[in-house]
Motif scaffolding. Structure first.
Motif, PDB file in Angstrom:
ATOM      1  N   LEU A 181       0.805  -1.219   0.000  1.00 24.64           N
ATOM      2  CA  LEU A 181       0.000   0.000   0.000  1.00 24.64           C
ATOM      3  C   LEU A 181       0.839   1.271   0.000  1.00 24.64           C
ATOM      4  N   ILE A 182       1.723   1.345   0.972  1.00 19.06           N
ATOM      5  CA  ILE A 182       2.430   2.625   1.136  1.00 19.06           C
ATOM      6  C   ILE A 182       3.363   2.874  -0.012  1.00 19.06           C
ATOM      7  N   ALA A 183       3.861   1.792  -0.607  1.00 18.95           N
ATOM      8  CA  ALA A 183       4.758   1.990  -1.738  1.00 18.95           C
ATOM      9  C   ALA A 183       4.048   2.789  -2.822  1.00 18.95           C
ATOM     10  N   LYS A 184       2.748   2.681  -2.857  1.00 19.86           N
ATOM     11  CA  LYS A 184       2.001   3.361  -3.919  1.00 19.86           C
ATOM     12  C   LYS A 184       1.522   4.755  -3.515  1.00 19.86           C
ATOM     13  N   LEU A 185       1.734   5.096  -2.267  1.00 22.10           N
ATOM     14  CA  LEU A 185       1.190   6.357  -1.799  1.00 22.10           C
ATOM     15  C   LEU A 185       2.293   7.373  -1.616  1.00 22.10           C
ATOM     16  N   GLN A 186       2.045   8.573  -2.058  1.00 25.45           N
ATOM     17  CA  GLN A 186       3.003   9.615  -1.745  1.00 25.45           C
ATOM     18  C   GLN A 186       2.283  10.934  -1.603  1.00 25.45           C
ATOM     19  N   HIS A 187       2.405  11.499  -0.446  1.00 27.10           N
ATOM     20  CA  HIS A 187       1.741  12.767  -0.177  1.00 27.10           C
ATOM     21  C   HIS A 187       2.499  13.399   0.970  1.00 27.10           C
ATOM     22  N   ARG A 188       2.512  14.740   0.996  1.00 24.06           N
ATOM     23  CA  ARG A 188       3.326  15.363   2.032  1.00 24.06           C
ATOM     24  C   ARG A 188       2.774  15.112   3.422  1.00 24.06           C
ATOM     25  N   SER A 189       1.517  14.679   3.526  1.00 17.52           N
ATOM     26  CA  SER A 189       0.985  14.376   4.846  1.00 17.52           C
ATOM     27  C   SER A 189       0.973  12.878   5.152  1.00 17.52           C
ATOM     28  N   LEU A 190       1.697  12.105   4.383  1.00 22.42           N
ATOM     29  CA  LEU A 190       1.826  10.680   4.697  1.00 22.42           C
ATOM     30  C   LEU A 190       3.297  10.381   4.925  1.00 22.42           C
ATOM     31  N   VAL A 191       3.573   9.567   5.916  1.00 23.29           N
ATOM     32  CA  VAL A 191       4.970   9.254   6.179  1.00 23.29           C
ATOM     33  C   VAL A 191       5.479   8.368   5.047  1.00 23.29           C
ATOM     34  N   LEU A 194      -5.667  12.578   4.878  1.00 26.45           N
ATOM     35  CA  LEU A 194      -6.790  11.642   4.870  1.00 26.45           C
ATOM     36  C   LEU A 194      -7.610  11.804   3.585  1.00 26.45           C
ATOM     37  N   LEU A 195      -7.751  13.052   3.155  1.00 20.20           N
ATOM     38  CA  LEU A 195      -8.459  13.306   1.897  1.00 20.20           C
ATOM     39  C   LEU A 195      -7.732  12.586   0.757  1.00 20.20           C
ATOM     40  N   TYR A 196      -6.422  12.658   0.779  1.00 16.78           N
ATOM     41  CA  TYR A 196      -5.640  11.990  -0.260  1.00 16.78           C
ATOM     42  C   TYR A 196      -5.900  10.485  -0.238  1.00 16.78           C
ATOM     43  N   LEU A 197      -5.911   9.914   0.964  1.00 19.45           N
ATOM     44  CA  LEU A 197      -6.159   8.477   1.073  1.00 19.45           C
ATOM     45  C   LEU A 197      -7.552   8.125   0.552  1.00 19.45           C
ATOM     46  N   HIS A 198      -8.528   8.920   0.946  1.00 16.32           N
ATOM     47  CA  HIS A 198      -9.914   8.588   0.609  1.00 16.32           C
ATOM     48  C   HIS A 198     -10.259   8.851  -0.843  1.00 16.32           C
ATOM     49  N   GLN A 199      -9.743   9.947  -1.369  1.00 17.79           N
ATOM     50  CA  GLN A 199     -10.255  10.363  -2.670  1.00 17.79           C
ATOM     51  C   GLN A 199      -9.199  10.638  -3.724  1.00 17.79           C
ATOM     52  N   ASP A 200      -8.035  11.074  -3.297  1.00 18.25           N
ATOM     53  CA  ASP A 200      -7.118  11.616  -4.285  1.00 18.25           C
ATOM     54  C   ASP A 200      -6.027  10.666  -4.747  1.00 18.25           C
ATOM     55  N   LEU A 216      -5.572   4.654  -5.427  1.00 20.90           N
ATOM     56  CA  LEU A 216      -6.339   3.644  -4.698  1.00 20.90           C
ATOM     57  C   LEU A 216      -7.213   4.373  -3.698  1.00 20.90           C
ATOM     58  N   ARG A 217      -8.346   3.815  -3.406  1.00 15.36           N
ATOM     59  CA  ARG A 217      -9.153   4.395  -2.333  1.00 15.36           C
ATOM     60  C   ARG A 217      -8.811   3.651  -1.068  1.00 15.36           C
ATOM     61  N   ILE A 218      -8.377   4.361  -0.069  1.00 15.66           N
ATOM     62  CA  ILE A 218      -7.861   3.680   1.100  1.00 15.66           C
ATOM     63  C   ILE A 218      -8.552   4.142   2.362  1.00 15.66           C
ATOM     64  N   ILE A 219      -8.939   3.174   3.182  1.00 15.72           N
ATOM     65  CA  ILE A 219      -9.466   3.500   4.498  1.00 15.72           C
ATOM     66  C   ILE A 219      -8.386   3.128   5.491  1.00 15.72           C
ATOM     67  N   HIS A 220      -8.005   4.069   6.322  1.00 17.44           N
ATOM     68  CA  HIS A 220      -6.865   3.835   7.195  1.00 17.44           C
ATOM     69  C   HIS A 220      -7.216   2.878   8.333  1.00 17.44           C
ATOM     70  N   ARG A 221      -8.350   3.069   8.937  1.00 14.22           N
ATOM     71  CA  ARG A 221      -8.912   2.233   9.991  1.00 14.22           C
ATOM     72  C   ARG A 221      -8.237   2.355  11.345  1.00 14.22           C
ATOM     73  N   ASP A 222      -7.120   3.056  11.443  1.00 17.54           N
ATOM     74  CA  ASP A 222      -6.499   3.160  12.759  1.00 17.54           C
ATOM     75  C   ASP A 222      -5.880   4.539  12.955  1.00 17.54           C
ATOM     76  N   LEU A 223      -6.645   5.540  12.612  1.00 16.11           N
ATOM     77  CA  LEU A 223      -6.168   6.900  12.764  1.00 16.11           C
ATOM     78  C   LEU A 223      -6.225   7.271  14.240  1.00 16.11           C
ATOM     79  N   LYS A 224      -5.107   7.699  14.790  1.00 14.47           N
ATOM     80  CA  LYS A 224      -5.074   8.111  16.190  1.00 14.47           C
ATOM     81  C   LYS A 224      -3.817   8.942  16.421  1.00 14.47           C
ATOM     82  N   ALA A 225      -3.762   9.595  17.569  1.00 15.04           N
ATOM     83  CA  ALA A 225      -2.672  10.541  17.801  1.00 15.04           C
ATOM     84  C   ALA A 225      -1.300   9.875  17.715  1.00 15.04           C
TER      85      ALA A 225
END
Ligand SMILES: *[C@@H]1O[C@H](CO)[C@@H](O)[C@H](O)[C@H]1NC(C)=O
Ligand SMILES: *[C@@H]1O[C@H](CO)[C@@H](O)[C@H](O)[C@H]1NC(C)=O
Ligand SMILES: *[C@@H]1O[C@H](CO)[C@@H](O)[C@H](O)[C@H]1NC(C)=O
Ligand SMILES: *[C@@H]1O[C@H](CO)[C@@H](O)[C@H](O)[C@H]1NC(C)=O
Ligand SMILES: *[C@@H]1O[C@H](CO)[C@@H](O)[C@H](O)[C@H]1NC(C)=O
Ligand SMILES: *[C@@H]1O[C@H](CO)[C@@H](O)[C@H](O)[C@H]1NC(C)=O
Ligand SMILES: *[C@@H]1O[C@H](CO)[C@@H](O)[C@H](O)[C@H]1NC(C)=O
Ligand SMILES: *[C@@H]1O[C@H](CO)[C@@H](O)[C@H](O)[C@H]1NC(C)=O
Length: 813
Positions: free
Chosen positions: A541-551, A607-613, A616-625
């Protein structure tokens, strides 16, 4: 900005208080009429003034020109910028009888303007802000301040070269707000190759306009409504000029001392300067992040991709997203037989033209033929948007990008075989590292196993199709597998002292690669809740994701039963440490409101990037501080995708038997019925907002619902005391409306019914727009169940007050 202006106003006030308004009631200086500190020249209709001033925070005296009628002193030109006059040195400026304008303090001459010897000289400040020296009876200027700009380009000023005299007019930023001496940033015309405007830091290009294409600079959307732009490119002169004459625009182009070129327009109503345009704006247009022969696309992930027909020069570096070495041709050009062809890139940010060759006399067809006929030619473009003229590139293509506005067409020369090969999939992974070069055979097998394991698990068919398609289309994965030994070395054999954090999943270590690059190494505990499936899930998953708000995941390692993920290192650790005062030197009191708001917005965008942008459409399921990490500038990055799920395009809701996540952040429909959707992530996000505002954890005690944060926030909201939720440690004055807006949005996100919660694009919009009207929230999460507002079929629920760790819980059905 406001503070700066206030300071500037103060200066202005103190100036006038000290000296009264001792303006010489004229715009002209003649020999024998010195201008003393405290006196000013004012241009004929009063637009500009010239006199002595001190910058913010400095007592030094400088002679400058500023807007005379604006309430904010805005200096547009400085005479003695590198040579200040001491505060009490009684500076004077005088025109001598030969026409030299001399600025001196009581002991020495600090600055002189002189070109020619004149017989009857005058110096005059014109209404366009130009200080000129001329013969009294002539309109020809012997000297003009417009030829020696400081950091500001005014209407009618030329930026560029007079090739006859070698005069090079450029803008150089101030050192800082207190010091007008030349700083590191220069905005100038680069006349090498096809002329373009460049912004330099020291001597390194950090932005370039692209060549003038007859109507505008090809890589630069023209700021609208700012008058007439033109670019002269003759054998005598190469310059850029703009003209607001005949408009009532008061505008200026300024390089600020942090290296931003900005277009300011004076807004009368608001009585302030407004930035209407600035560069650099994106990573693609600043510097050359992708290296030669790659294309930069800010909207795709990864941002840098090799051009079709090219492969990374250093696949290993490229896979680690170090793309500076760029790409090399897959297949040599065949220049003799003329079988080569061209690939069109449109709309393109043209490659750097400083080594390009221009022929203005030929047309498009001839340009193409001329390029084909020369073995060194690597690409071409029309010099003019009307299809005439020819620019040919003779070397590596540097700085090529995809334009997000109407750009020009660029033609890359390729060997016939590379032209014929199908255009790679749009978006992601145009530039890839082949699996063979990056992954060992073992990893490939594991990927395949995981692929089939998914199939077995009857994962949603659409998602599977997407993934299947993804794998087939990409045929590769762009993530390097790292050597166990490398990681041992990087972490000092997983030394206890390098542990950054621990959790149910295992431990995270700080590591340092031989090259000095810092990394975070997540070593999964062998019996962790994050099983091998989750591990592979996260990797892919993460290999495919790149956004300044994702580690950013940099690589992974599988060695025996060790499973390791390597991330970019986040110097400020996780948000929960700050928020809940877990680590001694990172505490809540360090989080002022602007930082908290910045974090909220960053998470929302991620989160917007994960959900819509993302593709892949991704639901994180474990968002927390604890899954929000902070970089050195306190930018938030969402991490931990171990539980994330890909959704098919039309799929909106999925049910799972295995409820995983963290109590306190789980939406009721998910915790109770195993139903998850983007709206369950929105719920978790709402909890996060309220935690960030209040500095309190959302604990879940189902027996005493009023005690937990959501219940508390809801009660306060209904009592009209919502601001009492605010962390008492935020002591500075804060924008009440903004905080109220955040509380409102937080409550909207945690509403009991998923369909009532906003989607992330609305959340981002509501956060960013002060005028967006917000709905009134209904009762939050579990409260809604208890009060019967939300129907649910809790078959077997046991809610714990665990908060720290992710844990897995089977819900019998
Ligand atoms: C500047 O002028 C003031 C007032 O005439 C005088 O007292 C002072 O000594 C002068 N300063 C210098 C450095 O000449
Ligand atoms: C400075 O300028 C003034 C006015 O032109 C002149 O009287 C004085 O002698 C000058 N001083 C020096 C040191 O050049
Ligand atoms: C800017 O102009 C100054 C003065 O003409 C010149 O010395 C300097 O080299 C120029 N810098 C650039 C980057 O063009
Ligand atoms: C320079 O401009 C940028 C962009 O407008 C701004 O964010 C920054 O604060 C400015 N720096 C200074 C010192 O004014
Ligand atoms: C990127 O790779 C180059 C060699 O191609 C190296 O010199 C440079 O240090 C690397 N940069 C980083 C940030 O690792
Ligand atoms: C050019 O064509 C000739 C004949 O078809 C062929 O033998 C030769 O290899 C070709 N050269 C290149 C560089 O492709
Ligand atoms: C380009 O110029 C050539 C030579 O003048 C001419 O034959 C050709 O028709 C022109 N092509 C176009 C598209 O104008
Ligand atoms: C190719 O172009 C370069 C640059 O204009 C020129 O120096 C060289 O002679 C050209 N080669 C041929 C074969 O025309």
């Amino acid at each position: 900005m406001a503070a700066m202006m206030q300071m500037q106003m103060l200066i202005l006030i103190s100036l006038s208080a000290l000296f009264g308004r001792l303006s010489i009631s004229t715009d002209t200086l003649s020999p024998g009429q010195p201008l003393h500190d405290g006196q000013t020249l004012v241009s004929a209709v009063g637009t500009f003034a010239l006199g002595f001033f001190s910058p913010t925070g400095s007592k030094n005296r400088y002679v400058g020109i500023w807007y005379n009628k604006l309430p904010v002193q805005t200096v547009v030109w400085v005479a003695n910028r590198g040579n200040p006059i001491a505060a009490d040195a009684n500076g004077t400026m005088e025109l001598n009888s030969n026409g030299a304008l001399i600025l001196n303090n009581s002991q020495t001459v600090v600055w002189v303007a002189s070109i020619a010897v004149l017989t009857n000289p005058v110096a005059q400040l014109l209404d366009n802000g130009n200080l000129v020296i001329r013969e009294a009876n002539s309109i020809e200027f012997a000297w003009q301040s417009f030829d020696y700009p400081t950091d500001t380009l005014l209407s009618g000023m030329k930026l560029g070269w007079d090739l006859r005299t070698g005069l090079n007019r450029n803008l150089t930023a101030w050192q800082n707000n207190d010091d007008p001496s030349p700083g590191r940033y220069t905005f100038s015309a680069d006349i090498n190759g096809s002329p373009q405007l460049t912004l330099l830091m020291d001597s390194a290009k950090i932005w370039r306009s692209g060549p003038w294409n007859g109507a505008q600079f090809s890589n630069t959307p023209q700021p609208s409504g700012l008058g007439l732009f033109s670019f002269a490119n003759t054998k005598d002169e190469v310059y850029f000029i703009y003209d607001t004459i005949g408009t009532d625009i008061v505008g200026r182009l300024t390089v600020n001392h942090t290296g931003i070129l900005q277009w300011f327009v004076w807004i009368k109503k608001a009585n302030e300067w407004s930035i209407t345009w600035y560069v650099p704006q994106t990573q693609c247009d600043s510097s050359f992040p992708c290296g030669p022969n790659a294309i930069c696309d800010i909207n795709s992930s990864p941002m840098c991709q090799c051009l079709q027909g090219f492969v990374p020069k250093s696949p290993a570096n490229w896979a680690l997203r170090n793309t500076t070495s760029g790409c090399v041709r897959r297949m040599a050009l065949d220049c003799k037989n003329k079988t080569d062809g061209f690939l069109t890139i449109t709309p393109a940010i043209l490659p750097d033209t400083s080594t390009a060759i221009v022929d203005k006399t030929i047309n498009f067809t001839q340009c193409k033929e001329k390029c084909l006929a020369n073995c060194s030619c690597t690409g071409f473009a029309s010099a003019d948007i009307r299809g005439t003229g020819c620019i040919m590139w003779m070397k590596d293509l540097v700085g090529l990008g995809t334009a997000s506005y109407e750009g020009g067409d660029f033609y890359v020369r390729l060997a016939a075989a590379d032209i014929a090969s199908p255009t790679p999939a749009k978006g992601l992974a145009k530039a890839k590292v082949t699996i063979i070069t990056v992954l060992s055979g073992a990893a490939l097998v594991i990927l395949l196993i995981s692929f089939f394991a998914w199939r077995k698990k009857k994962m949603n068919r659409r998602a599977l199709a997407a993934l299947e398609k993804g794998i087939k289309e990409d045929d590769e994965i762009e993530l390097p597998q790292l050597q166990w030994s490398t990681l041992m070395e990087a972490t000092d054999n997983f030394a206890e002292t390098n542990i950054l954090g621990k959790g149910g999943f295992g431990s995270v270590y700080k590591g340092k690669l031989a090259e000095g690059c810092e990394i975070a190494v997540k070593r999964l505990s062998k019996n962790s809740a994050q099983g091998i499936d989750e591990f592979k899930n996260e990797v892919i998953l993460i290999a495919k994701l790149q956004h300044r708000s994702l580690v950013r995941l940099l690589g992974y390692c599988i060695q025996g039963d060790e499973r390791i993920l390597v991330y970019e290192y986040m110097p400020n650790g996780s948000l929960d440490a700050f928020l809940f005062d877990i680590v001694p030197n990172r505490v809540r009191v360090h989080l002022d409101w602007p930082t908290r708001f910045h974090i909220i917005i960053g998470i929302a965008r991620g989160l917007l990037y994960l959900h819509q942008d993302s593709r892949l459409r991704i639901i994180h399921r474990d968002l927390k501080a604890s899954n929000i990490l902070l970089d050195s500038a306190m930018n938030p990055k969402i991490s931990d995708f171990g539980l994330a799920r890909i959704f098919g395009e039309n799929e909106t809701i999925t049910k799972t038997r295995k409820v995983v996540g963290t109590h306190g952040y789980m939406a009721p429909e998910y915790a109770l019925d195993g139903i998850f959707s983007v709206k369950s992530d929105v719920f978790s996000f709402g909890v996060l907002i309220l935690e960030i505002i209040s500095g309190q954890r959302n604990r879940v005690f189902i027996s005493t619902p009023h005690l937990y944060l959501l219940g508390n926030a809801w009660s306060l909201w209904n009592e009209g005391n919502a601001l009492d939720l605010m962390d008492p440690l935020i002591s500075d004055p804060f924008p009440v409306a903004q905080v109220m807006r955040c509380i409102n949005i937080g409550l909207l996100c945690v509403q009991g019914k998923p369909e009532d919660r906003p989607i992330m694009s609305s959340v981002v919009f509501m956060l960013g727009n002060d005028d967006a009207s917000l709905a009134k929230p209904k009762a939050p999460g579990f409260k809604a169940i208890l009060t019967g507002e939300l129907e649910s079929t809790p078959n077997h629920v046991e809610l714990h007050s665990f908060n720290n760790f992710t844990f897995t819980e089977q819900i019998g059905r």
